[in-house]
Design a protein around this motif. Structure first.
Motif, mmCIF file in Angstrom:
data_model
loop_
_atom_site.group_PDB
_atom_site.id
_atom_site.type_symbol
_atom_site.label_atom_id
_atom_site.label_comp_id
_atom_site.label_asym_id
_atom_site.label_seq_id
_atom_site.Cartn_x
_atom_site.Cartn_y
_atom_site.Cartn_z
ATOM 1 N N PRO A 144 -6.878 1.245 -6.876
ATOM 2 C CA PRO A 144 -6.446 2.573 -7.305
ATOM 3 C C PRO A 144 -4.924 2.697 -7.372
ATOM 4 N N TYR A 145 -4.488 3.664 -8.088
ATOM 5 C CA TYR A 145 -3.078 4.051 -8.133
ATOM 6 C C TYR A 145 -2.915 5.332 -7.337
ATOM 7 N N GLN A 166 17.041 16.895 0.669
ATOM 8 C CA GLN A 166 15.953 17.843 0.424
ATOM 9 C C GLN A 166 15.474 17.879 -1.027
ATOM 10 N N THR A 167 15.952 16.971 -1.878
ATOM 11 C CA THR A 167 15.408 16.876 -3.223
ATOM 12 C C THR A 167 14.069 16.146 -3.145
ATOM 13 N N LEU A 168 13.293 16.242 -4.206
ATOM 14 C CA LEU A 168 11.979 15.608 -4.255
ATOM 15 C C LEU A 168 11.969 14.531 -5.337
ATOM 16 N N TYR A 169 11.350 13.404 -5.023
ATOM 17 C CA TYR A 169 11.224 12.288 -5.961
ATOM 18 C C TYR A 169 9.743 12.017 -6.161
ATOM 19 N N THR A 170 9.315 11.867 -7.405
ATOM 20 C CA THR A 170 7.912 11.601 -7.726
ATOM 21 C C THR A 170 7.781 10.244 -8.393
ATOM 22 N N GLY A 171 6.755 9.492 -8.000
ATOM 23 C CA GLY A 171 6.509 8.186 -8.601
ATOM 24 C C GLY A 171 5.044 7.804 -8.485
ATOM 25 N N ILE A 172 4.713 6.609 -8.989
ATOM 26 C CA ILE A 172 3.353 6.082 -8.854
ATOM 27 C C ILE A 172 3.425 4.678 -8.268
ATOM 28 N N THR A 173 2.356 4.278 -7.610
ATOM 29 C CA THR A 173 2.281 2.952 -7.018
ATOM 30 C C THR A 173 0.830 2.610 -6.735
ATOM 31 N N ARG A 174 0.586 1.350 -6.438
ATOM 32 C CA ARG A 174 -0.721 0.914 -5.954
ATOM 33 C C ARG A 174 -0.727 0.788 -4.435
ATOM 34 N N LYS A 195 4.034 -0.003 1.101
ATOM 35 C CA LYS A 195 5.018 -0.958 0.578
ATOM 36 C C LYS A 195 6.093 -0.236 -0.233
ATOM 37 N N ARG A 196 5.665 0.709 -1.075
ATOM 38 C CA ARG A 196 6.625 1.412 -1.931
ATOM 39 C C ARG A 196 7.568 2.274 -1.108
ATOM 40 N N LEU A 197 7.079 2.933 -0.073
ATOM 41 C CA LEU A 197 7.946 3.743 0.789
ATOM 42 C C LEU A 197 8.975 2.852 1.476
ATOM 43 N N THR A 198 8.555 1.681 1.932
ATOM 44 C CA THR A 198 9.482 0.731 2.544
ATOM 45 C C THR A 198 10.536 0.295 1.532
ATOM 46 N N GLU A 199 10.123 0.029 0.304
ATOM 47 C CA GLU A 199 11.084 -0.356 -0.739
ATOM 48 C C GLU A 199 12.094 0.758 -0.989
ATOM 49 N N HIS A 200 11.631 1.989 -1.055
ATOM 50 C CA HIS A 200 12.538 3.115 -1.285
ATOM 51 C C HIS A 200 13.530 3.267 -0.129
ATOM 52 N N HIS A 213 -7.649 7.074 -10.322
ATOM 53 C CA HIS A 213 -8.552 5.961 -10.587
ATOM 54 C C HIS A 213 -7.927 4.825 -11.377
ATOM 55 N N ASN A 214 -6.886 5.145 -12.161
ATOM 56 C CA ASN A 214 -6.258 4.097 -12.962
ATOM 57 C C ASN A 214 -4.816 4.475 -13.268
ATOM 58 N N LYS A 215 -4.094 3.550 -13.885
ATOM 59 C CA LYS A 215 -2.678 3.762 -14.162
ATOM 60 C C LYS A 215 -2.455 4.917 -15.133
ATOM 61 N N SER A 216 -3.295 5.023 -16.138
ATOM 62 C CA SER A 216 -3.162 6.098 -17.118
ATOM 63 C C SER A 216 -3.256 7.465 -16.456
ATOM 64 N N GLU A 217 -4.249 7.630 -15.598
ATOM 65 C CA GLU A 217 -4.428 8.899 -14.884
ATOM 66 C C GLU A 217 -3.209 9.180 -13.999
ATOM 67 N N ALA A 218 -2.708 8.154 -13.328
ATOM 68 C CA ALA A 218 -1.548 8.317 -12.446
ATOM 69 C C ALA A 218 -0.303 8.715 -13.240
ATOM 70 N N LEU A 219 -0.093 8.067 -14.371
ATOM 71 C CA LEU A 219 1.082 8.391 -15.188
ATOM 72 C C LEU A 219 1.013 9.818 -15.727
ATOM 73 N N LYS A 220 -0.158 10.250 -16.140
ATOM 74 C CA LYS A 220 -0.322 11.615 -16.644
ATOM 75 C C LYS A 220 -0.042 12.629 -15.537
ATOM 76 N N ARG A 221 -0.528 12.343 -14.343
ATOM 77 C CA ARG A 221 -0.299 13.267 -13.215
ATOM 78 C C ARG A 221 1.179 13.278 -12.828
ATOM 79 N N GLU A 222 1.808 12.099 -12.830
ATOM 80 C CA GLU A 222 3.239 12.011 -12.517
ATOM 81 C C GLU A 222 4.053 12.864 -13.493
#
Length: 86
Positions: A9-10, A20-28, A32-37, A62-71
């Motif tokens: 899943p994504y 206090q700004t907000l950053y939005t992204g996608i990952t699997r 790991k991604r939080l550690t990278e950030h 459920h998939n990358k397409s859904e994640a990108l649309k939500r992002e």
């Protein structure tokens, strides 16, 4: 042939930066991604100068397409609307 990577899943995630700004992204892999950030040059350029970052929201997709649309939908929200989502 079955593509096993399609079964992983994504996640759409929102991070709160130290300013206090907000950053939005996608990952699997959220952990790991939080550690990278927070501690790696692989984090987004925007977040590198705003460390430390805290995960404040994540949503399973459920998939990358859904994640990108939500992002994209989340990124279109105002900060006030994003805060209400949290």
């Amino acid at each position: 042939m079955n593509d096993l990577s399609a079964e992983i899943p994504y996640y759409v995630y929102i991070l709160r930066c130290s300013d206090q700004t907000l950053y939005t992204g996608i990952t699997r892999d959220l952990e790991k991604r939080l550690t990278e950030h927070n501690s790696s040059p692989k984090g987004a350029k925007y977040t590198r100068s705003r460390r430390p970052l805290t995960l404040v929201h994540s949503q399973h997709c459920h998939n990358k397409s859904e994640a990108l649309k939500r992002e994209i939908a989340i990124k279109k929200l105002s900060k006030l609307q994003k805060e209400a989502l949290l």
